[in-house]
Scaffold this active site. Structure first.
Site, PDB file in Angstrom:
ATOM      1  N   LYS A 213      94.412  57.380  42.416  1.00 44.77           N
ATOM      2  CA  LYS A 213      94.962  56.758  43.365  1.00 44.77           C
ATOM      3  C   LYS A 213      96.968  56.209  43.687  1.00 44.77           C
ATOM      4  O   LYS A 213      97.274  55.070  42.926  1.00 44.77           O
ATOM      5  CB  LYS A 213      94.239  55.535  44.405  1.00 44.77           C
ATOM      6  CG  LYS A 213      94.628  55.123  45.177  1.00 44.77           C
ATOM      7  CD  LYS A 213      94.075  54.467  45.561  1.00 44.77           C
ATOM      8  CE  LYS A 213      95.366  52.888  46.033  1.00 44.77           C
ATOM      9  NZ  LYS A 213      96.560  53.600  46.904  1.00 44.77           N
ATOM     10  N   GLY A 265      99.604  47.211  38.642  1.00 47.51           N
ATOM     11  CA  GLY A 265     101.011  46.474  40.527  1.00 47.51           C
ATOM     12  C   GLY A 265     101.057  45.168  39.819  1.00 47.51           C
ATOM     13  O   GLY A 265     101.355  44.716  38.388  1.00 47.51           O
ATOM     14  N   SER A 266     100.498  44.555  40.832  1.00 46.47           N
ATOM     15  CA  SER A 266     100.904  43.227  40.833  1.00 46.47           C
ATOM     16  C   SER A 266      99.933  42.539  40.059  1.00 46.47           C
ATOM     17  O   SER A 266      97.864  42.714  39.898  1.00 46.47           O
ATOM     18  CB  SER A 266     100.590  42.703  42.437  1.00 46.47           C
ATOM     19  OG  SER A 266      99.407  43.292  42.893  1.00 46.47           O
ATOM     20  N   THR A 267      99.852  41.201  39.739  1.00 46.11           N
ATOM     21  CA  THR A 267      98.534  40.257  38.934  1.00 46.11           C
ATOM     22  C   THR A 267      97.633  39.823  39.358  1.00 46.11           C
ATOM     23  O   THR A 267      96.874  39.916  38.893  1.00 46.11           O
ATOM     24  CB  THR A 267      99.871  39.422  38.291  1.00 46.11           C
ATOM     25  OG1 THR A 267     101.018  39.502  37.284  1.00 46.11           O
ATOM     26  CG2 THR A 267      99.087  38.273  37.887  1.00 46.11           C
ATOM     27  N   GLU A 268      97.347  40.134  41.154  1.00 44.79           N
ATOM     28  CA  GLU A 268      96.692  39.213  42.381  1.00 44.79           C
ATOM     29  C   GLU A 268      95.526  41.043  41.792  1.00 44.79           C
ATOM     30  O   GLU A 268      94.646  40.544  41.731  1.00 44.79           O
ATOM     31  CB  GLU A 268      97.326  39.143  43.237  1.00 44.79           C
ATOM     32  CG  GLU A 268      97.157  38.473  43.514  1.00 44.79           C
ATOM     33  CD  GLU A 268      97.155  38.696  45.289  1.00 44.79           C
ATOM     34  OE1 GLU A 268      98.362  39.114  46.106  1.00 44.79           O
ATOM     35  OE2 GLU A 268      96.843  39.159  46.658  1.00 44.79           O
ATOM     36  N   GLY A 270      96.044  43.009  40.412  1.00 43.32           N
ATOM     37  CA  GLY A 270      94.950  42.795  38.830  1.00 43.32           C
ATOM     38  C   GLY A 270      94.135  42.378  38.155  1.00 43.32           C
ATOM     39  O   GLY A 270      93.514  42.283  37.540  1.00 43.32           O
ATOM     40  N   GLU A 287      98.472  47.250  33.558  1.00 40.99           N
ATOM     41  CA  GLU A 287      99.956  46.666  33.267  1.00 40.99           C
ATOM     42  C   GLU A 287     100.281  45.772  34.908  1.00 40.99           C
ATOM     43  O   GLU A 287     100.508  46.694  36.027  1.00 40.99           O
ATOM     44  CB  GLU A 287     100.642  48.299  33.178  1.00 40.99           C
ATOM     45  CG  GLU A 287     101.611  47.894  32.661  1.00 40.99           C
ATOM     46  CD  GLU A 287     103.169  47.064  33.348  1.00 40.99           C
ATOM     47  OE1 GLU A 287     103.454  46.676  33.609  1.00 40.99           O
ATOM     48  OE2 GLU A 287     103.277  48.658  33.844  1.00 40.99           O
ATOM     49  N   CYS A 321     108.944  45.904  36.248  1.00 38.09           N
ATOM     50  CA  CYS A 321     107.638  45.165  35.564  1.00 38.09           C
ATOM     51  C   CYS A 321     108.749  44.342  34.981  1.00 38.09           C
ATOM     52  O   CYS A 321     108.501  43.074  34.689  1.00 38.09           O
ATOM     53  CB  CYS A 321     106.623  45.432  35.822  1.00 38.09           C
ATOM     54  SG  CYS A 321     106.564  47.029  35.010  1.00 38.09           S
ATOM     55  N   GLU A 418     107.910  36.354  40.225  1.00 36.12           N
ATOM     56  CA  GLU A 418     108.702  37.937  40.020  1.00 36.12           C
ATOM     57  C   GLU A 418     109.174  38.013  41.609  1.00 36.12           C
ATOM     58  O   GLU A 418     108.020  37.996  42.821  1.00 36.12           O
ATOM     59  CB  GLU A 418     107.155  38.348  40.098  1.00 36.12           C
ATOM     60  CG  GLU A 418     107.523  40.081  39.705  1.00 36.12           C
ATOM     61  CD  GLU A 418     106.568  41.445  39.549  1.00 36.12           C
ATOM     62  OE1 GLU A 418     105.593  40.815  39.958  1.00 36.12           O
ATOM     63  OE2 GLU A 418     107.026  41.968  38.502  1.00 36.12           O
TER      64      GLU A 418
HETATM   65  P1  NDP Z   1     100.215  46.148  44.346  1.00 34.13           P
HETATM   66  O1  NDP Z   1      99.047  45.438  43.460  1.00 34.13           O
HETATM   67  O2  NDP Z   1      98.871  45.193  46.197  1.00 34.13           O
HETATM   68  O3  NDP Z   1      99.955  47.732  44.824  1.00 34.13           O
HETATM   69  C1  NDP Z   1      99.525  49.095  43.394  1.00 34.13           C
HETATM   70  C2  NDP Z   1      99.095  49.549  43.419  1.00 34.13           C
HETATM   71  O4  NDP Z   1      97.326  49.274  43.935  1.00 34.13           O
HETATM   72  C3  NDP Z   1      98.686  50.293  44.920  1.00 34.13           C
HETATM   73  O5  NDP Z   1      98.088  51.997  45.067  1.00 34.13           O
HETATM   74  C4  NDP Z   1      97.803  49.431  45.496  1.00 34.13           C
HETATM   75  O6  NDP Z   1      97.355  50.408  47.195  1.00 34.13           O
HETATM   76  C5  NDP Z   1      96.497  49.496  44.763  1.00 34.13           C
HETATM   77  N1  NDP Z   1      95.795  48.470  45.354  1.00 34.13           N
HETATM   78  C6  NDP Z   1      95.737  47.469  46.669  1.00 34.13           C
HETATM   79  N2  NDP Z   1      95.168  46.650  46.724  1.00 34.13           N
HETATM   80  C7  NDP Z   1      94.100  47.202  45.796  1.00 34.13           C
HETATM   81  C8  NDP Z   1      92.632  46.562  45.521  1.00 34.13           C
HETATM   82  N3  NDP Z   1      92.192  45.549  46.434  1.00 34.13           N
HETATM   83  N4  NDP Z   1      91.824  47.031  44.582  1.00 34.13           N
HETATM   84  C9  NDP Z   1      92.477  48.251  43.847  1.00 34.13           C
HETATM   85  N5  NDP Z   1      93.650  48.897  44.386  1.00 34.13           N
HETATM   86  C10 NDP Z   1      94.650  48.264  44.693  1.00 34.13           C
HETATM   87  O7  NDP Z   1     101.744  45.479  45.220  1.00 34.13           O
HETATM   88  P2  NDP Z   1     101.969  44.789  46.407  1.00 34.13           P
HETATM   89  O8  NDP Z   1     102.479  46.952  46.398  1.00 34.13           O
HETATM   90  O9  NDP Z   1     101.527  44.777  47.391  1.00 34.13           O
HETATM   91  O10 NDP Z   1     103.796  44.855  45.254  1.00 34.13           O
HETATM   92  C11 NDP Z   1     103.349  43.128  45.273  1.00 34.13           C
HETATM   93  C12 NDP Z   1     104.088  42.610  44.295  1.00 34.13           C
HETATM   94  O11 NDP Z   1     103.688  43.436  43.492  1.00 34.13           O
HETATM   95  C13 NDP Z   1     105.868  43.159  44.118  1.00 34.13           C
HETATM   96  O12 NDP Z   1     106.129  42.533  45.228  1.00 34.13           O
HETATM   97  C14 NDP Z   1     105.735  43.168  42.850  1.00 34.13           C
HETATM   98  O13 NDP Z   1     106.341  41.812  42.504  1.00 34.13           O
HETATM   99  C15 NDP Z   1     104.280  43.400  42.637  1.00 34.13           C
HETATM  100  N6  NDP Z   1     104.019  44.947  41.959  1.00 34.13           N
HETATM  101  C16 NDP Z   1     104.701  44.901  40.484  1.00 34.13           C
HETATM  102  C17 NDP Z   1     104.480  46.321  39.639  1.00 34.13           C
HETATM  103  C18 NDP Z   1     104.070  46.257  38.367  1.00 34.13           C
HETATM  104  O14 NDP Z   1     104.499  47.853  38.017  1.00 34.13           O
HETATM  105  N7  NDP Z   1     103.917  45.345  37.804  1.00 34.13           N
HETATM  106  C19 NDP Z   1     104.199  47.345  40.970  1.00 34.13           C
HETATM  107  C20 NDP Z   1     104.210  47.365  41.772  1.00 34.13           C
HETATM  108  C21 NDP Z   1     104.346  46.321  42.209  1.00 34.13           C
HETATM  109  P3  NDP Z   1      98.122  50.398  48.103  1.00 34.13           P
HETATM  110  O15 NDP Z   1      99.677  51.392  48.362  1.00 34.13           O
HETATM  111  O16 NDP Z   1      97.423  51.517  48.643  1.00 34.13           O
HETATM  112  O17 NDP Z   1      97.845  49.314  48.583  1.00 34.13           O
END
Ligand code: NDP
Length: 510
Positions: A213, A265-268, A270, A287, A321, A418
Site C-alpha cells: 500500500k 512511516g510515522s511513529t504514531e 507504527g 521503520e 526520516c 520530527e
Molecule cells: P503516516 O505514518 O500516516 O503514513 C505512512 C503510511 O501509512 C502511508 O501509506 C499511510 O497511508 C499509511 N497509514 C496511515 N494511517 C494508517 C493506519 N491507521 N494504518 C495503517 N497504515 C496507515 O505518515 P503521514 O503521511 O501522516 O506523515 C506524518 C508524519 O510522519 C510526518 O510529518 C513525518 O514526521 C512522519 N513520517 C515519517 C516517515 C518516515 O520515513 N519515517 C515517512 C512519512 C512520514 P495514507 O497516505 O493513505 O494516509
C-alpha cells in the site's frame, strides 16, 4: 493554515533585495548572474486518466468504484485519478498473493526468482527517466534527486537482492531459509519508489509474495511499477498494489492471512500497527521517525562539514526520516560554522522540482506544509533565532524556505519533534561527553553523523551514539548492501543487506 509569528528582534529573514545578484571581481567589475530555467521535459511520462488497483496481475477498479485524486504539490493541480480500495479489495489482493505464494512464485527455484528480479532491475534502468520525472511530479522532490538517487538506488536494490535469491544457503549457513508467506507492506510518501524497492526486492528474493500500500499523496510510481511487473512477466498475484486511505493499511496489516508486516512511516501509526498485530504470529518490522544529531567537532574539515550538513537536512526538503535535523557544534567553532552555513544557504535554489538546477523542491502536501509552518512558528515563539535566506518562492505550490535556527534549547519543540521539513536546529556542546548526552537525548534513534579528523574519536562516538546508522564525515549515504533501521521509537528490524533478507525468511534446522 497556522501562520508564523512576527519575527522577533533576533530573527533574521533575508529579503530578496539583500541578496547578492552579481559576482564582484574587485575594481568595480561585476558580472551579473542568474540561473536560466532548465526544466526536464514531462512528455516521457504518459499519465493515465484513471489508475486501477493492481491485483492478481491486472489493473482493476475498486469495489464500489471509489476514487481519489493525486496532485502535483508544486502546482496544486490534479495529476491523475486513482482507485480507492476498500477492505474487500484488500482481501482480494491478499487472496491473490496467497495463491501465487502456494502455486507459482513460491514454487520457483531461487535461480528462477533471481531472473525475474534482474529483469525488474533492468527495466527500471531502461525506464529510469520516466520514473524520475513521474516521481518528481507526484512527490515534489527535485528531479536531480529522483534521477540520481531514488531511481538508481531502487534499481540497485532489485539487482542486489536478485543476487541473493539463489544463494540463501550461503546467506544463512547451516540453516534452511523458508519464505514467510504473504507480506503486507505499507510505505510513505517521501521516497515512494525507493521504499517500494526496499520492501519488495528482499521479499520476492526470499520467495514471499506481497501486497503493497503506497501513501495516498504519492501512488503513481507504485502504479507505474505495476506496469514493470507485467512487463517482467511475473506470475499473477506475486506483487499486488492497493491504493487508498490509511484505514485499508490497517486492514491489510491485521489481515489474518498475512504472515509478515513491514511498515515505514510515522511513529504514531507504527505504534498503532504494533498494537494491531500484537498477539498474532506475524513477523513485524517498523521503520519510523527520527531526530538525528549531526555532531561537528572543532577539528572537523569545516567546508566539507557544511556540505554534509546541508545535504543532511535540506536533501529531499528535509522530508527524510534520517535527516540530520539537530546540528550539534563544538562551541569554539559554532560562530564560524553558522556563518559558513548561512553563506551556503543563500545559494540554495528552491523551486520547480522538474528544474535540473533545483536543490529544494515542493513540500509533499498541504498538511505537511502546515505541520512544518506550525513547528517553525513554535521555534520562534519559544525563543530560538530564525534565519531564512532570500529566495523567491513560486506563487503556487507547497514551498518552504530552507530554515536555520540558532540559540536552540533542548527543551524546544524544534529540538525534540520530527519536523520532516527543511529546518535545521543548531545546538552547541563543549566536550565529547556532552555531545553524546545531547545527541542521545531524544526518543528517536535512527541515524547520526560525526565530523572529526580523528579516527579514534569516530570509533568512540559510534559506539556511544544510540542510532541505527552513524555516518562519519559524510551524511545520507545509502547502499543496498548496508542495513538501515532504528532504535527506541525509530522502530526495529533492518532493511538492506543480509539483515534485510533475514526479515523475510524463517530459518529452520537442516
Ligand atoms: P503516516 O505514518 O500516516 O503514513 C505512512 C503510511 O501509512 C502511508 O501509506 C499511510 O497511508 C499509511 N497509514 C496511515 N494511517 C494508517 C493506519 N491507521 N494504518 C495503517 N497504515 C496507515 O505518515 P503521514 O503521511 O501522516 O506523515 C506524518 C508524519 O510522519 C510526518 O510529518 C513525518 O514526521 C512522519 N513520517 C515519517 C516517515 C518516515 O520515513 N519515517 C515517512 C512519512 C512520514 P495514507 O497516505 O493513505 O494516509
Amino acid at each position: 493554515m497556522p501562520t508564523m509569528p512576527e519575527p522577533t528582534s533576533t530573527s533574521v529573514v533575508v529579503t530578496p533585495d539583500q541578496r547578492p545578484n552579481s559576482w564582484g571581481f574587485g575594481d568595480g567589475q561585476e558580472i551579473p548572474w542568474e540561473y536560466a530555467p532548465a526544466p526536464e521535459a514531462r512528455d516521457i511520462v504518459t499519465l493515465k486518466e484513471r489508475y486501477g488497483l493492481f491485483i492478481n496481475g491486472r489493473s482493476v477498479p475498486a469495489t464500489g468504484g471509489g476514487t481519489f485524486v493525486s496532485i502535483d504539490p508544486s502546482t496544486e493541480l490534479p495529476l491523475a485519478t486513482v482507485a480507492k480500495a476498500t477492505d474487500v479489495d484488500v482481501d482480494k489482493a491478499v487472496r491473490a498473493a496467497r495463491r501465487a505464494q502456494r502455486r507459482s512464485w513460491g514454487q520457483l527455484s531461487g535461480r528462477e526468482r533471481a531472473k525475474y528480479l534482474f529483469r525488474i532491475s533492468r527495466i527500471l534502468q531502461e525506464r529510469s527517466r520516466e520514473f524520475a520525472v513521474l516521481e518528481s511530479m507526484d512527490s515534489g522532490k527535485p528531479i536531480k534527486e529522483s534521477r540520481d538517487v531514488d531511481v538508481p538506488l531502487a534499481a540497485n536494490h532489485f539487482w542486489y537482492y536478485a543476487g541473493w535469491a539463489d544463494k540463501l544457503d550461503y546467506a544463512f549457513p547451516g540453516r534452511v531459509a523458508k519464505p514467510l508467506g504473504v507480506a503486507a507492506q505499507i510505505i510513505p510518501w517521501n521516497f515512494p519508489l525507493l521504499m517500494l524497492a526496499w520492501k519488495i526486492a528482499p521479499a520476492l528474493a526470499a520467495g514471499n509474495t506481497v501486497v503493497l500500500k503506497p501513501a495516498s499523496t504519492t501512488p503513481l510510481s507504485a502504479l507505474l511499477f505495476a506496469d514493470v511487473v507485467q512487463q517482467a512477466d511475473l506470475p499473477p498475484g506475486t506483487v499486488n498494489i492497493v491504493t487508498g486511505p490509511g484505514e485499508i493499511g490497517m486492514h491489510l496489516a491485521t489481515h489474518p492471512d498475512v504472515d509478515k508486516v513491514a511498515f515505514t512511516g510515522s511513529t504514531e501509526i507504527g505504534k498503532k500497527i504494533g498494537r494491531g498485530v500484537a498477539g498474532s504470529n506475524k513477523a513485524l518490522t517498523l521503520e519510523l521517525g527520527g531526530k538525528a544529531a549531526n555532531v561537528v567537532f572543532d577539528d572537523a574539515p569545516l567546508d566539507q562539514a557544511v556540505e554534509g550538513i546541508v545535504n543532511g537536512i535540506y536533501f529531499n526538503q528535509g522530508e527524510v526520516c534520517c535527516a540530520g535535523s539537530r546540528l550539534l557544534v563544538q562551541e569554539s567553532i559554532a560562530d564560524t560554522l553558522v556563518d559558513k552555513l548561512k553563506d551556503r544557504l543563500s545559494t540554495i535554489r528552491v523551486g520547480d522540482p522538474l528544474d535540473k538546477n533545483t536543490d529544494v523542491g515542493a513540500i509533499n502536501s498541504k498538511a505537511q506544509l502546515e505541520k512544518i509552518t506550525e513547528l517553525v512558528a513554535s521555534g520562534v515563539a519559544e525563543g530560538a533565532d530564525l534565519y531564512q535566506p532570500a529566495c523567491d518562492l513560486p506563487e503556487r505550490g507547497y514551498f518552504f524556505r530552507p530554515t536555520l535556527f540558532t540559540n536552540v534549547a533542548q527543551s524546544h519543540r524544534i529540538a525534540r519533534e520530527e519536523i520532516f521539513g527543511p529546518v535545521l536546529s543548531v545546538l552547541t556542546f563543549r566536550t565529547p561527553d556532552e555531545a553524546v548526552e545531547k545527541a542521545n537525548n531524544t526518543r528517536y534513534g535512527l541515524s547520526a553523523g560525526v565530523w572529526t579528523d580523528k579516527g579514534s574519536r569516530i570509533l568512540e562516538m559510534v559506539s556511544r551514539l544510540q542510532a541505527g546508522v552513524v555516518w562519519a564525515n559524510t551524511f545520507n549515504k545509502f547502499d543496498p548492501t548496508s542495513p538501515f533501521g532504528g532504535y527506541k521509537e525509530s522502530g526495529f528490524g533492518r532493511e538492506g543487506g543480509m539483515h534485510g533478507l533475514h526479515a523475510y525468511v524463517r530459518l529452520e534446522d537442516r
